[in-house]
Design a protein around this motif. Structure first.
Motif, PDB file in Angstrom:
ATOM      1  N   LEU A  52       9.160 -98.117  56.077  1.00 18.63           N
ATOM      2  CA  LEU A  52       9.450 -96.772  56.562  1.00 18.63           C
ATOM      3  C   LEU A  52       8.740 -96.467  57.869  1.00 18.63           C
ATOM      4  N   CYS A  53       7.627 -97.139  58.150  1.00 23.28           N
ATOM      5  CA  CYS A  53       6.934 -96.916  59.415  1.00 23.28           C
ATOM      6  C   CYS A  53       7.785 -97.347  60.606  1.00 23.28           C
ATOM      7  N   GLU A  61      11.198 -85.327  57.111  1.00 22.31           N
ATOM      8  CA  GLU A  61      12.018 -86.404  56.545  1.00 22.31           C
ATOM      9  C   GLU A  61      11.840 -87.687  57.345  1.00 22.31           C
ATOM     10  N   ILE A  62      11.665 -88.794  56.620  1.00 20.77           N
ATOM     11  CA  ILE A  62      11.626 -90.117  57.244  1.00 20.77           C
ATOM     12  C   ILE A  62      12.945 -90.811  56.932  1.00 20.77           C
ATOM     13  N   GLU A  63      13.572 -91.327  57.973  1.00 16.53           N
ATOM     14  CA  GLU A  63      14.840 -92.028  57.822  1.00 16.53           C
ATOM     15  C   GLU A  63      14.578 -93.529  57.784  1.00 16.53           C
ATOM     16  N   CYS A  64      15.047 -94.173  56.747  1.00 14.53           N
ATOM     17  CA  CYS A  64      14.899 -95.618  56.610  1.00 14.53           C
ATOM     18  C   CYS A  64      15.629 -96.309  57.767  1.00 14.53           C
ATOM     19  N   PRO A  65      14.998 -97.309  58.384  1.00 12.78           N
ATOM     20  CA  PRO A  65      15.638 -97.975  59.515  1.00 12.78           C
ATOM     21  C   PRO A  65      16.790 -98.893  59.119  1.00 12.78           C
ATOM     22  N   GLN A  68      19.675 -95.787  56.745  1.00 13.58           N
ATOM     23  CA  GLN A  68      19.639 -94.375  57.132  1.00 13.58           C
ATOM     24  C   GLN A  68      19.485 -93.382  55.982  1.00 13.58           C
ATOM     25  N   GLY A  69      19.009 -93.839  54.851  1.00 14.32           N
ATOM     26  CA  GLY A  69      18.641 -92.900  53.794  1.00 14.32           C
ATOM     27  C   GLY A  69      17.395 -92.141  54.223  1.00 14.32           C
ATOM     28  N   PRO A  82      22.171 -93.706  50.850  1.00 12.24           N
ATOM     29  CA  PRO A  82      22.386 -94.465  49.628  1.00 12.24           C
ATOM     30  C   PRO A  82      21.186 -94.455  48.683  1.00 12.24           C
ATOM     31  N   LEU A  83      20.216 -93.595  48.927  1.00  7.69           N
ATOM     32  CA  LEU A  83      19.006 -93.575  48.103  1.00  7.69           C
ATOM     33  C   LEU A  83      19.286 -92.965  46.732  1.00  7.69           C
TER      34      LEU A  83
END
Length: 104
Positions: A52-53, A61-65, A68-69, A82-83
């Motif tokens: 996630l970093c 909100e943190i967007e997964c690279p 994009q969840g 898709p989380l």
């Protein structure tokens, strides 16, 4: 259950409106600097196991690279597809110029 506060990082190392990864007791933790506060979660996405970093922080909100969840960094809640599973969020305490976490 007792709290056990563990030093995670110097406060100055946590950038504002961004995220960094730190190692704390063998765990990779993401630290987020938002509006003068610090939040902490596990650093791996529960969906694609991306770090996630390496994602994009937008407000709380943190967007997964990878897919994009988005997760809410305050609670770890999964915010969209898709989380399907939350990440673990940790209590944070600031003492002087250090960031402490309760990993319990």
């Amino acid at each position: 259950m007792t709290e056990t506060w563990i030093e995670a990082a110097p406060l100055a190392s946590v950038p504002q409106d961004d995220v960094i990864a730190v190692q704390v007791q063998g765990r990779e933790i993401a630290l987020y600097g938002i509006d003068g506060e610090v939040f902490a979660t596990d650093n791996l996405c529960t969906h694609g196991h991306a770090r996630l970093c390496d994602g994009f922080l937008d407000g709380h909100e943190i967007e997964c690279p990878l897919h994009q969840g988005k997760f809410d960094v305050r609670s770890g809640a999964a915010m969209c597809a898709p989380l399907t599973e939350a990440i673990r969020a940790y209590p944070v305490r600031i003492e002087g110029d250090k960031v402490f976490l309760d990993l319990g």
